[in-house]
Motif scaffolding. Structure first.
Motif, mmCIF file in Angstrom:
data_model
loop_
_atom_site.group_PDB
_atom_site.id
_atom_site.type_symbol
_atom_site.label_atom_id
_atom_site.label_comp_id
_atom_site.label_asym_id
_atom_site.label_seq_id
_atom_site.Cartn_x
_atom_site.Cartn_y
_atom_site.Cartn_z
ATOM 1 N N VAL A 16 9.693 12.319 10.555
ATOM 2 C CA VAL A 16 9.677 10.981 9.972
ATOM 3 C C VAL A 16 10.561 10.116 10.855
ATOM 4 C CG1 VAL A 16 10.334 9.604 7.962
ATOM 5 C CG2 VAL A 16 9.406 11.906 7.629
ATOM 6 N N ILE A 17 10.088 8.945 11.212
ATOM 7 C CA ILE A 17 10.932 8.046 12.008
ATOM 8 C C ILE A 17 11.440 6.942 11.097
ATOM 9 C CG2 ILE A 17 11.104 6.640 14.089
ATOM 10 C CD1 ILE A 17 8.569 8.041 15.118
ATOM 11 N N GLY A 18 12.746 6.911 10.892
ATOM 12 C CA GLY A 18 13.351 5.870 10.068
ATOM 13 C C GLY A 18 13.927 6.426 8.775
ATOM 14 N N ALA A 19 15.143 5.995 8.448
ATOM 15 C CA ALA A 19 15.802 6.468 7.224
ATOM 16 C C ALA A 19 16.143 5.302 6.301
ATOM 17 C CB ALA A 19 17.048 7.278 7.568
ATOM 18 N N GLY A 20 15.162 4.418 6.121
ATOM 19 C CA GLY A 20 15.295 3.359 5.120
ATOM 20 C C GLY A 20 14.636 3.828 3.829
ATOM 21 N N PHE A 21 14.248 2.887 2.995
ATOM 22 C CA PHE A 21 13.584 3.230 1.725
ATOM 23 C C PHE A 21 12.423 4.202 1.957
ATOM 24 C CE2 PHE A 21 15.571 -0.278 -0.683
ATOM 25 C CZ PHE A 21 15.576 0.257 -1.958
ATOM 26 N N SER A 22 11.602 3.927 2.997
ATOM 27 C CA SER A 22 10.400 4.745 3.225
ATOM 28 C C SER A 22 10.749 6.140 3.698
ATOM 29 C CB SER A 22 9.526 4.139 4.324
ATOM 30 O OG SER A 22 9.219 2.834 4.062
ATOM 31 N N GLY A 23 11.582 6.213 4.721
ATOM 32 C CA GLY A 23 11.883 7.506 5.327
ATOM 33 C C GLY A 23 12.611 8.427 4.362
ATOM 34 N N ALA A 144 5.557 7.245 10.602
ATOM 35 C CA ALA A 144 6.327 6.091 11.062
ATOM 36 C C ALA A 144 6.793 5.339 9.824
ATOM 37 C CB ALA A 144 5.473 5.208 11.953
ATOM 38 N N ALA A 145 8.083 5.454 9.546
ATOM 39 C CA ALA A 145 8.682 4.776 8.387
ATOM 40 C C ALA A 145 9.677 3.762 8.934
ATOM 41 C CB ALA A 145 9.356 5.808 7.479
ATOM 42 N N VAL A 146 9.181 2.953 9.864
ATOM 43 C CA VAL A 146 10.071 2.097 10.662
ATOM 44 C C VAL A 146 10.238 0.697 10.079
ATOM 45 C CG1 VAL A 146 9.790 3.319 12.841
ATOM 46 C CG2 VAL A 146 8.085 1.623 12.196
ATOM 47 N N GLY A 147 9.616 0.435 8.943
ATOM 48 C CA GLY A 147 9.790 -0.879 8.323
ATOM 49 C C GLY A 147 8.926 -1.937 8.980
ATOM 50 N N GLY A 434 -2.061 -4.159 7.619
ATOM 51 C CA GLY A 434 -3.334 -3.854 6.954
ATOM 52 C C GLY A 434 -3.109 -3.329 5.543
ATOM 53 N N SER A 435 -1.850 -3.113 5.168
ATOM 54 C CA SER A 435 -1.540 -2.748 3.776
ATOM 55 C C SER A 435 -0.774 -3.936 3.158
ATOM 56 C CB SER A 435 -0.710 -1.465 3.733
ATOM 57 O OG SER A 435 0.602 -1.688 4.199
ATOM 58 N N PRO A 436 -0.588 -3.955 1.847
ATOM 59 C CA PRO A 436 0.030 -5.141 1.222
ATOM 60 C C PRO A 436 1.474 -5.383 1.678
ATOM 61 C CG PRO A 436 -1.092 -3.794 -0.414
ATOM 62 C CD PRO A 436 -1.082 -2.996 0.849
ATOM 63 N N SER A 437 2.210 -4.363 1.949
ATOM 64 C CA SER A 437 3.561 -4.392 2.536
ATOM 65 C C SER A 437 4.359 -5.637 2.158
ATOM 66 C CB SER A 437 3.470 -4.236 4.059
ATOM 67 O OG SER A 437 2.807 -5.329 4.668
ATOM 68 N N VAL A 438 4.584 -6.523 3.144
ATOM 69 C CA VAL A 438 5.505 -7.654 2.960
ATOM 70 C C VAL A 438 5.038 -8.679 1.930
ATOM 71 C CG1 VAL A 438 6.581 -7.474 5.213
ATOM 72 C CG2 VAL A 438 4.442 -8.744 4.982
ATOM 73 N N LEU A 439 3.795 -8.557 1.473
ATOM 74 C CA LEU A 439 3.350 -9.476 0.414
ATOM 75 C C LEU A 439 3.740 -8.929 -0.958
ATOM 76 C CD1 LEU A 439 -0.188 -10.474 1.770
ATOM 77 C CD2 LEU A 439 1.964 -11.733 1.984
ATOM 78 N N THR A 440 4.373 -7.774 -0.972
ATOM 79 C CA THR A 440 4.772 -7.182 -2.248
ATOM 80 C C THR A 440 6.266 -6.923 -2.262
ATOM 81 O OG1 THR A 440 4.599 -4.936 -1.437
ATOM 82 C CG2 THR A 440 2.630 -5.851 -2.411
ATOM 83 N N ASN A 441 6.711 -6.559 -3.440
ATOM 84 C CA ASN A 441 8.055 -6.025 -3.605
ATOM 85 C C ASN A 441 8.061 -4.660 -2.908
ATOM 86 O OD1 ASN A 441 10.562 -5.388 -4.680
ATOM 87 N ND2 ASN A 441 9.681 -4.710 -6.628
ATOM 88 N N MET A 442 8.790 -4.557 -1.784
ATOM 89 C CA MET A 442 8.604 -3.429 -0.867
ATOM 90 C C MET A 442 8.700 -2.023 -1.482
ATOM 91 S SD MET A 442 7.552 -4.496 2.048
ATOM 92 C CE MET A 442 7.694 -3.084 3.119
ATOM 93 N N PRO A 443 9.678 -1.741 -2.350
ATOM 94 C CA PRO A 443 9.740 -0.358 -2.839
ATOM 95 C C PRO A 443 8.459 0.084 -3.558
ATOM 96 C CG PRO A 443 11.793 -1.476 -3.309
ATOM 97 C CD PRO A 443 10.838 -2.529 -2.813
ATOM 98 N N VAL A 444 7.764 -0.852 -4.177
ATOM 99 C CA VAL A 444 6.516 -0.505 -4.869
ATOM 100 C C VAL A 444 5.471 -0.072 -3.847
ATOM 101 C CG1 VAL A 444 4.652 -1.409 -6.321
ATOM 102 C CG2 VAL A 444 7.011 -2.076 -6.767
ATOM 103 N N ALA A 445 5.369 -0.843 -2.763
ATOM 104 C CA ALA A 445 4.402 -0.506 -1.713
ATOM 105 C C ALA A 445 4.794 0.806 -1.029
ATOM 106 C CB ALA A 445 4.357 -1.642 -0.691
ATOM 107 N N ILE A 446 6.080 1.005 -0.832
ATOM 108 C CA ILE A 446 6.559 2.217 -0.154
ATOM 109 C C ILE A 446 6.271 3.463 -0.999
ATOM 110 C CG2 ILE A 446 8.698 3.425 0.463
ATOM 111 C CD1 ILE A 446 9.703 0.600 1.470
#
Ligand code: NA7
Length: 561
Positions: A16-23, A144-147, A434-446
């Protein structure tokens, strides 16, 4: 094994690349629920992703704290107590560090490892990954969990290197801070970040000069401490809060009023906007259901905010310059603020309208615009990011047959559901373009993406498969769908929007996030999975038969049996 001492180079099931919410969530889901071997590579020296880097004055999330957190775990939900309506950057970092400890994630996170290259090795069926620190890693799957907003955009303004003062980009804010007290500070950029930073900088600095290219709409955040009663309510109502968040297009814990702005009498409409202004926050956008789809409806909201700007800002000329006219409200990411427009009433704040008075160059002493030089000690770039594609492109990914991501995306990002890219087997992009990502509240999309990937790998294991690749036809179809979804809204009407890549010179102008709403997107993803991963080619490699595959090893996971 203590953090940092894990040997590199071993073959993992998943990198996994990235240790934010997604990683962090990907590590937990795939290691602890699926039983896979997982290593996280993180460039920073701490966990937190975007919140590790964004430490600028006033940095705060625009989602309400009780919705800006992991919802997958009842325990995490109940144990953590947010203190304010909108969480500040320190509090979010504390939260993510607490999650990393609470879920025992650190032992599989390698900090200070910047990925410089990742290459799919078809013969071995592995991703081979190199870091700037000289390590080599290999894994069957790469996540890729790079934000979406991690690649800072510093515009190439002539003379920047000659500036004798301090320069800082908000998205790479120095950990030790930047001395602002008593300094003359220049701030370039009036997006969400500049709008958050300006009032806080103005309070500390001797003088603040705001260089504005495009005036922006902003609504008061009305941040405040959370009452014990509210916190109790949140603890006890997780299911209901999640139900709303999962049903709304933006993943926020509130729904839009089911009424057109044009259906109500002007006086009632004004009263509803006043109430929304007083309540504050992103919810202003939900005052009516058609603010983002009908220009005439939007005009009523845009006009209301313009009137507010004129009421707040005392100098009419400054108010005029601050008033947005070139795009509808919320067609660009709508900021929320704590005293932004009021800041321009301070004697130590100057606004420079770059449309009328453009920057000619940066000098050793400051910024020279057409009308003269602005002497500065500190120059802050709040100029945003090479959003969505930038963080992925800088990984230097090479897929099948030597295809680079830069080549595959020369005309804009192509992906199936924003999750996978044709030509790049066993790569998943969490909240990819191509996913909703930044148009949403991010943790929900993640959470939705990580759980979809988890289900996919679980089902592949059950079927004895270990290779998955998005089909080109599916990606082409999805590209058309992403475009159509944007066209059904007013979002493409903001010519300078980073959603379109317009903030980075030379970047293809393609509307990147999926604007069809999180709820619809979630249903589409479920449908794809239910149909046996429609639009993907799945296969079984020789590795499995040789007993080396991650997939059929029954000893591997808690649910492998
Ligand atoms: P944004 O929203 O991309 O804002 C960047 C700002 O910087 C915006 O006002 C730009 O003006 C301005 N900008 C960019 N390049 C230049 C140059 N060359 N000269 C002058 N001004 C420039 O980034 P933020 O960091 O504020 O927000 C990003 C997201 O982070 C935010 O939406 C949240 O999701 C969190 P422009 O509008 O392009 O004319």
């Amino acid at each position: 094994m203590p953090e940092g001492s894990m040997p590199a180079g071993g073959e993992q099931d998943v990198l996994v690349i990235g240790a934010g919410f997604s990683g962090l969530y990907a590590l937990h889901a795939l290691r602890d629920r699926l039983g896979l071997s997982v290593t996280v590579l993180e460039a920073a020296d701490g966990v937190g992703g975007t919140w590790h880097w964004n430490r600028y004055p006033g940095a705060r999330c625009d989602s309400e704290s009780h919705s800006y957190c992991y919802a997958f775990s009842e325990e995490l939900w109940r144990e953590w107590e947010w203190t304010e309506r909108y969480p500040g950057h320190e509090e979010i970092r504390r939260y993510l560090n607490w999650v990393a400890d609470r879920l025992d994630l650190r032992r599989d996170i390698r900090l200070g490892r910047r990925v410089t290259e990742a290459r799919w090795d078809e013969a071995a069926g592995l991703w081979r990954v190199a870091t700037e620190q000289g390590e080599r890693h290999a894994a069957r799957f790469l996540i890729a969990a790079v934000g979406c907003l991690s690649s800072a955009n510093i515009p190439a303004i002539e003379g920047l290197e000659s500036f004798q003062g301090r320069v800082a980009h908000t998205g790479e804010w120095p950990r030790e801070g930047v001395e602002l007290a008593g300094r003359r500070v220049g701030l370039i950029g009036t997006g969400s970040t500049g709008i958050q930073a300006a009032p806080v900088i103005a309070e500390q600095a001797a003088h603040l000069t705001v260089f504005q290219r495009t005036p922006n709409y902003s609504v008061p955040a009305r941040n405040a401490p959370l009452s014990p009663e509210f916190r109790q309510w949140v603890r006890e109502n997780r299911a209901e809060i999640l139900r709303v968040m999962h049903a709304t297009p933006n993943g926020h814990p509130f729904a839009a009023r089911d009424q057109s702005a044009l259906e109500v009498e002007p006086a009632e409409r004004e009263a509803l906007y006043e109430a929304a202004w007083a309540r504050g926050g992103m919810q202003f956008r939900a005052t009516f259901r058609d603010i983002l789809t009908d220009k005439a409806a939007n005009d009523t909201a845009s006009d209301f905010i313009r009137r507010k700007i004129r009421e707040i800002v005392q100098d009419p000329e400054t108010a005029r310059k601050l008033t947005p006219t070139d795009h509808p409200y919320a067609a660009k990411r709508p900021p929320i603020d704590s005293g932004y427009f009021e800041t321009f009433n301070r004697p130590n704040v100057t606004l420079v309208d770059l449309r009328e008075d453009p920057i000619e160059r940066i000098t050793p002493r400051g910024v020279r615009t057409r009308s003269g030089e602005h002497a500065l000690d500190v120059l802050v770039f709040a100029t945003g990011f090479d959003a969505l594609t930038g963080p992925l492109l800088r990984l230097n990914l090479t897929g099948r047959e030597g295809l680079t991501l830069a080549e595959a995306w020369r005309e804009g990002p192509r992906s199936w559901l924003g999750l996978a890219v044709p030509g790049f087997p066993n790569l998943f992009t969490v909240t990819g373009p191509g996913s909703p990502s930044v148009l949403t509240n991010m943790p929900v999309a993640i959470e939705q993406h990580v759980e979809w990937i988890e289900r996919c790998l679980r089902e592949m294991r059950a079927r004895g498969l270990d290779r998955i690749e998005a089909r080109a036809e599916a990606a082409a179809r999805w590209g058309a769908e992403v475009n159509a979804a944007a066209q059904a809204t007013l979002l493409p009407m903001a010519a300078s929007s980073w959603y379109l890549g317009a903030n980075v010179p030379g970047k293809p102008r393609v509307f990147m996030p999926y604007a069809g709403g999180m709820a619809r997107y979630r249903a589409l993803c479920e449908e794809v999975a239910a149909k046996g991963y429609e639009g993907f080619a799945l296969a079984r490699s020789a590795r499995i038969d040789a007993g080396r595959g991650v997939v059929p090893n029954p000893a591997h996971g808690p649910d492998a049996a």
